[in-house]
Design an enzyme around this catalytic site. Structure first.
Site, PDB file in Angstrom:
ATOM      1  N   CYS A 586       0.816  -1.222   0.000  1.00 14.84           N
ATOM      2  CA  CYS A 586       0.000   0.000   0.000  1.00 14.84           C
ATOM      3  C   CYS A 586       0.845   1.265   0.000  1.00 14.84           C
ATOM      4  O   CYS A 586       0.295   2.371  -0.071  1.00 14.84           O
ATOM      5  CB  CYS A 586      -0.945   0.002   1.186  1.00 14.84           C
ATOM      6  SG  CYS A 586      -0.121   0.030   2.792  1.00 14.84           S
ATOM      7  N   CYS A 601      11.091 -15.269   4.676  1.00 12.43           N
ATOM      8  CA  CYS A 601      11.737 -14.199   3.905  1.00 12.43           C
ATOM      9  C   CYS A 601      11.916 -12.978   4.795  1.00 12.43           C
ATOM     10  O   CYS A 601      11.501 -12.965   5.963  1.00 12.43           O
ATOM     11  CB  CYS A 601      10.911 -13.843   2.669  1.00 12.43           C
ATOM     12  SG  CYS A 601       9.255 -13.217   3.055  1.00 12.43           S
ATOM     13  N   CYS A 628       4.258 -15.372   0.794  1.00 10.76           N
ATOM     14  CA  CYS A 628       4.515 -13.942   0.957  1.00 10.76           C
ATOM     15  C   CYS A 628       3.931 -13.170  -0.225  1.00 10.76           C
ATOM     16  O   CYS A 628       4.170 -13.528  -1.386  1.00 10.76           O
ATOM     17  CB  CYS A 628       6.019 -13.697   1.066  1.00 10.76           C
ATOM     18  SG  CYS A 628       6.471 -11.959   1.157  1.00 10.76           S
ATOM     19  N   CYS A 631       7.366 -11.409  -2.328  1.00  6.05           N
ATOM     20  CA  CYS A 631       8.345 -12.207  -3.073  1.00  6.05           C
ATOM     21  C   CYS A 631       7.827 -13.592  -3.429  1.00  6.05           C
ATOM     22  O   CYS A 631       8.528 -14.359  -4.086  1.00  6.05           O
ATOM     23  CB  CYS A 631       9.641 -12.344  -2.264  1.00  6.05           C
ATOM     24  SG  CYS A 631       9.429 -13.213  -0.689  1.00  6.05           S
ATOM     25  N   CYS A 686     -19.110 -33.758  -5.852  1.00  8.24           N
ATOM     26  CA  CYS A 686     -18.960 -32.423  -5.256  1.00  8.24           C
ATOM     27  C   CYS A 686     -17.530 -32.063  -4.924  1.00  8.24           C
ATOM     28  O   CYS A 686     -17.278 -31.014  -4.325  1.00  8.24           O
ATOM     29  CB  CYS A 686     -19.823 -32.322  -3.998  1.00  8.24           C
ATOM     30  SG  CYS A 686     -19.279 -33.420  -2.654  1.00  8.24           S
ATOM     31  N   CYS A 712     -12.846 -46.911  -9.619  1.00  9.28           N
ATOM     32  CA  CYS A 712     -12.775 -46.167 -10.874  1.00  9.28           C
ATOM     33  C   CYS A 712     -13.291 -44.745 -10.749  1.00  9.28           C
ATOM     34  O   CYS A 712     -13.219 -43.977 -11.713  1.00  9.28           O
ATOM     35  CB  CYS A 712     -13.557 -46.903 -11.960  1.00  9.28           C
ATOM     36  SG  CYS A 712     -15.333 -47.039 -11.628  1.00  9.28           S
ATOM     37  N   HIS A 720     -23.316 -51.551 -11.823  1.00 10.06           N
ATOM     38  CA  HIS A 720     -21.932 -51.763 -11.351  1.00 10.06           C
ATOM     39  C   HIS A 720     -21.876 -52.795 -10.248  1.00 10.06           C
ATOM     40  O   HIS A 720     -20.814 -53.377  -9.974  1.00 10.06           O
ATOM     41  CB  HIS A 720     -21.343 -50.422 -10.874  1.00 10.06           C
ATOM     42  CG  HIS A 720     -19.844 -50.412 -10.848  1.00 10.06           C
ATOM     43  ND1 HIS A 720     -19.065 -51.530 -10.679  1.00 10.06           N
ATOM     44  CD2 HIS A 720     -18.956 -49.378 -10.986  1.00 10.06           C
ATOM     45  CE1 HIS A 720     -17.799 -51.214 -10.691  1.00 10.06           C
ATOM     46  NE2 HIS A 720     -17.700 -49.891 -10.886  1.00 10.06           N
ATOM     47  N   CYS A 769      -1.454 -28.295 -24.237  1.00 12.68           N
ATOM     48  CA  CYS A 769      -0.288 -28.182 -23.357  1.00 12.68           C
ATOM     49  C   CYS A 769      -0.261 -29.363 -22.396  1.00 12.68           C
ATOM     50  O   CYS A 769      -1.261 -29.689 -21.754  1.00 12.68           O
ATOM     51  CB  CYS A 769      -0.333 -26.868 -22.590  1.00 12.68           C
ATOM     52  SG  CYS A 769       1.082 -26.637 -21.490  1.00 12.68           S
ATOM     53  N   HIS A 806      11.032 -34.200 -17.518  1.00 11.85           N
ATOM     54  CA  HIS A 806      11.720 -35.203 -18.335  1.00 11.85           C
ATOM     55  C   HIS A 806      10.710 -36.298 -18.688  1.00 11.85           C
ATOM     56  O   HIS A 806      10.183 -36.970 -17.804  1.00 11.85           O
ATOM     57  CB  HIS A 806      12.919 -35.777 -17.584  1.00 11.85           C
ATOM     58  CG  HIS A 806      14.015 -34.772 -17.379  1.00 11.85           C
ATOM     59  ND1 HIS A 806      15.023 -34.563 -18.280  1.00 11.85           N
ATOM     60  CD2 HIS A 806      14.247 -33.890 -16.352  1.00 11.85           C
ATOM     61  CE1 HIS A 806      15.840 -33.621 -17.845  1.00 11.85           C
ATOM     62  NE2 HIS A 806      15.387 -33.199 -16.673  1.00 11.85           N
TER      63      HIS A 806
END
Length: 948
Positions: A586, A601, A628, A631, A686, A712, A720, A769, A806
């Site tokens: 601020c 920090c 923080c 930072c 939910c 599952c 089921h 992506c 990797h």
């Protein structure tokens, strides 16, 4: 004779040295040292390494000889440490700043020379050390030097036991020894040096009076040459009645013989000298010198061994008695404390008076009786002064002092008080005394009541004159307060202070709040006193500093902030910086006390921004966003940092967050901890998490009361029941029209993304992506192989910086670049079936796979909507590739056999497989070899989803 003694010394020395640096016992070493000390040889023959006679000459006084003995003890320890098999860690150096070395070895003359003999020959700025080229000390030489140090110390420790040693002076030419005439039967030991500078003991026995050396009362009648005693007739009969002394040779002594012993003739110059003289007054030759040629400046007197000397000394009872310097009682035993007063024995002193045994006995009996009375009085709470004074005043030996004090002392004290009250000598009338004052005066007067009354009056007047008149306006007031306090000055001062402290007490016990401190009050000292009292500042100067800071015109400081800053420092500039810190969020200025910071920090923000940031993070963000705000530290993806960070953050949030927000923070923190439990389940309806301990597939959520499969994670259906998850999925594909209508889009949804960290499932495709961030735990991973994305890589020889992962060679990350025909060929080689036809009922031309999209900064789940291609089963090319890769991963098919030459070499280098080519290898042989090596050394991804 000398050669025999030398041979004996060499034999004893060799045996003692061998015991010292070998496995010999301490007793054997001590026995060897004692044997060396008893051999009557001069120092030049006895000591080969250390300069014994030089050390004694240079440290010649009695105090110096005592320090020399202590220093030899320390040097002995240095030598024993060097000869020990387990030497100390820092044996190579001796530091000058060592307090023991500085107070002992460094004080005497010749101490450092002994250390040089040990091997400490290298001079350092802070001490002595062995030379750098010396690896081990010379054990044999160190043992020989240590043995001589022990022998010299033993001889020095024995000598001070001889009485009147202080009369002998260690000088090359000692002055004559003069002993007091009142001493009877004294034995004097004198140390002096001859021309050969040998230290020898000369024993001169001569009487200074004609009384017996035992009783000191009756005249001498016989002289014993064996025990060296001058005895009267009765003492001779009693002393030699023992069987051990029956064969002693005694000579009858007459009065003429005694008088002849009071002088002696010098054999060199025939001068008659007093019996008290050791040296001749004319030629300064010793008393026992022969009449031969004076080849030596000082002829050698007869020499005795140390053991013989101590035996002769201990046989003389007159040498065992000593006078206590505190109570003058003569003790007849060589005890370390006085038999009468139990005080320690002082240094040997001259006996100034002869006290007769009957008086000594009476003194001892009376002293012991007084001590017993004092001890009995202490048990009853009576002081020793009262016991002694009561015993003197009572005069009756049949009445105990404690009983007399209890019965008679109150009447005496009242009599003293009455005498003081009716005294005419008192100005302004009598003085009323208390019993306590009368008792003190009675004790100081020794029990005399008249003197006690006068002493009490003098004490009272001195109290009024010296202490109270300067505080009180009138003398009558001083007498009154002393009367009320029974003569006690401290009590009188308390009575005087009581009315002065009354306003303060009323304000302290009042229910009214303490008035605020007015910093603009004209009386600055009053303000400083209040600051010092209310805020407990460390000094008056800190109070003045706080007041000056508060009175600055441009300082918007509060009193509490200034006081806290002044407590921490007295530097005005530092305090100003502490009181004006800028919030980086601020951009307002606040004092240090109004700023908050995290332990991870060095950033500091104001309390308002701190509260607002964490309130928003708890309500609207994930638990991992609670870092923080400046930072964004720490990185709490690390589980070790996570636990330690939140344990300290919980203490700070408890004080600044609202109760409902703090409870929500604890709820999210608890869920974060429960995710790690293998029994933890997420509700597929939910997204509520809980621990499920049952063994049934059907699970009911505690939050929404809907059911789902525990294995599952699909919404529960009645079909089921009794079927495994695989059989249920097969039935659903064959019989559920809605599922059939969705086609491969439903397949990709059911085989969507599952977080490897918290096991939360997402019904999303893996296209686009590959970097996926779990919304539940914020774990970042590849959606194709589940390997983590990180900035700190643990793979050896990895040169990639920044956020990366990797991927194995069968990950969608690499296979999504293959053409669909190539992927189909890989499946056909393994006999795996795949779909190419568009399912009936699906929307033609548009891909319906649900994927996560970033729209206007927000991530939403919506259909792909891309154009479909013929032969791609109603999917766009991107999602059809994903479908084919999921089949490849489900059947654990290795794509390496379809790598071309460039892809094969690139894969070998990526996974650090040796791709060196032989000199005579052709292309087919080379690529076949490195392909087999890649498949053997680099397995497929262990985290790649293998669901069918």
């Amino acid at each position: 004779m000398a050669s025999t003694l030398s041979d004996q010394l060499e034999e004893v020395r060799c045996h003692a040295e061998a015991c010292l640096y070998s496995t010999g016992s301490v007793l054997e070493v001590r026995a060897g040292i004692s044997a060396m000390a008893n051999i009557p040889l001069p120092p030049s023959a006895k000591y080969r390494y250390i300069a014994a006679e030089t050390m004694i000459i240079e440290n010649g006084t009695i105090g110096s000889l005592q320090r020399l003995s202590t220093a030899l003890n320390i040097l002995e320890k240095y030598g024993c440490n060097l000869t020990s098999s387990s030497r100390p860690k820092y044996w190579r150096a001796v530091k000058h700043n060592n307090p023991v070395f500085r107070a002992t070895v460094d004080v005497i003359q010749g101490g450092r020379a002994v250390l040089c003999l040990y091997g400490y020959s290298n001079q350092q700025p802070d001490g002595l050390s062995f030379p750098d080229e010396v690896v081990e000390p010379d054990i044999e030489k160190v043992a020989a030097v240590t043995l001589e140090v022990m022998s010299l110390r033993m001889e020095l420790d024995i000598l001070p036991l001889v009485p009147f040693f202080q009369y002998g002076l260690l000088t090359p030419q000692p002055p004559p020894l003069s002993l007091p005439d009142t001493q009877v039967g004294s034995v004097c030991v004198c140390l002096f040096f001859t021309s050969e500078t040998c230290i020898q003991l000369s024993l001169f026995l001569f009487p200074f009076a004609d009384n017996c050396t035992i009783c000191a009362i009756f005249p001498v009648a016989a002289h014993c040459n064996s025990c060296v005693q001058w005895l009267c007739t009765e003492c001779d009969r009693l002393y030699h009645s023992s069987a051990e002394r029956a064969n002693h040779h005694r000579t009858v002594v007459t009065s003429s013989k005694i008088s002849s012993l009071l002088s002696w003739h010098c054999t060199h110059c025939t001068r008659v000298n007093s019996n008290q003289d050791i040296l001749c007054e004319t030629c300064e030759r010793p008393r026992l010198a022969s009449s031969g040629s004076a080849k030596d400046e000082f002829p050698q007197p007869f020499t005795i061994t140390v053991s013989k000397l101590m035996q002769m000394i201990s046989s003389s009872p007159i040498l065992l008695q000593w006078m206590c310097q505190f109570c003058t009682y003569i003790n007849y035993t060589p005890a370390s404390v006085c038999e009468m007063c139990d005080l320690p024995r002082p240094e040997p002193t001259k006996m100034r008076v002869k006290l007769h045994p009957p008086r000594q006995k009476l003194m001892r009996e009376e002293g012991l009786k007084l001590i017993q009375l004092i001890r009995d009085g202490e048990k009853k709470g009576v002081s020793p002064e009262e016991v002694y004074t009561g015993m003197r005043v009572s005069g009756d030996g049949n009445i105990l002092p404690c009983d007399w004090l209890k019965a008679e002392l109150p009447h005496l004290l009242d009599q003293i008080c009455a005498t003081a009250t009716s005294s005419r000598a008192t100005r302004g009338g009598g003085v009323t005394l208390s019993r306590a004052e009368a008792k003190l005066a009675w004790l100081s007067a020794g029990g005399d009541t008249e003197r006690a009354a006068k002493q009490a009056l003098r004490d009272r007047h001195s109290k009024v004159r010296d202490r109270l008149e300067r505080l009180l306006p009138t003398k009558n007031w001083s007498k009154e307060v002393l009367r009320q306090s029974e003569g006690e000055v401290r009590g009188a001062l308390s009575l005087l202070q009581r009315p002065l402290m009354e306003p303060f007490h009323q304000r302290m016990w009042s229910d009214q709040p303490e008035p605020p401190i007015d910093i603009n009050h004209p009386d600055k000292q009053r303000v400083c006193r209040r600051l010092l009292a209310v805020y407990d500042l460390p000094s008056w100067g800190r109070c003045e500093l706080a007041l000056s800071l508060l009175q600055e015109r441009t300082a918007p400081y509060s009193l509490d902030d200034v006081v806290q800053a002044v407590r921490e420092s007295h530097d005005r500039d530092f305090i100003r910086r502490v009181l004006a810190k800028e919030c980086p969020i601020c951009l307002s200025e606040f004092p240090h006390s109004k700023m908050q910071s995290l332990t991870s920090c060095q950033c500091s923000v104001c309390c308002g921004c701190f509260q607002q940031h964490f309130t928003i993070a708890v309500r609207d963000k994930h638990i991992r966003d609670m870092v923080c705000p400046v930072c964004w530290e720490p990185d709490i993806n690390d589980p070790e940092h996570l636990n330690s960070y939140f344990s300290t953050l919980d203490i700070q949030l408890r004080e600044c967050l609202e109760p409902e927000v703090y409870d929500l923070f604890h709820k999210k923190l608890t869920e974060q901890a429960l995710i790690k439990d293998p029994k933890f389940l997420w509700c597929s309806h939910c997204s509520y998490g809980f621990i499920y301990d049952g063994d049934q597939l059907k699970v009911t959520c505690f939050q929404c009361r809907n059911s789902f499969c525990a294995q599952c994670k699909k919404p529960w259906e009645s079909q089921h029941g009794g079927l495994s998850c695989e059989r249920y999925q097969s039935w659903k594909r064959e019989n559920d029209p809605e599922y059939q209508r969705q086609g491969l889009a439903g397949y990709l949804r059911d085989n969507g993304i599952t977080c490897p960290n918290c096991r939360f499932q997402y019904a999303l495709s893996k296209g686009g992506c590959m970097h996926f961030s779990c919304s539940q735990c914020r774990y970042q991973f590849c959606s194709g192989c589940n390997n983590p994305f990180h900035t700190t890589c643990a793979v050896i020889h990895c040169s990639v910086t920044g956020l990366h992962a990797h991927h194995p060679r069968d990950c969608l990350f690499y296979l999504r670049d293959w053409e669909p025909g190539r992927l189909q060929a890989l499946l056909q080689n393994k006999g795996v079936e795949f779909n190419t036809d568009t399912p009936p009922g699906t929307q033609a031309g548009l891909c319906g796979v649900i994927e996560q999209k970033d729209e206007s900064g927000q991530q939403t789940d919506s259909a792909c909507g891309a154009q479909t291609q013929p032969g791609h089963a109603g999917l766009c090319e991107k999602h059809y590739r994903e479908y084919l890769v999921s089949l490849i991963n489900s059947h654990s098919i290795d794509p390496a056999p379809l790598f071309n030459a460039n892809e094969l070499v690139l894969a070998c280098r990526r996974y650090q497989v040796d791709d060196a080519r032989g000199e005579l290898e052709d292309d087919v042989t080379y690529y076949t070899r490195i392909l087999e090596k890649l498949i053997d050394e680099v397995p497929l991804g262990d985290k790649v989803p293998r669901k069918k």
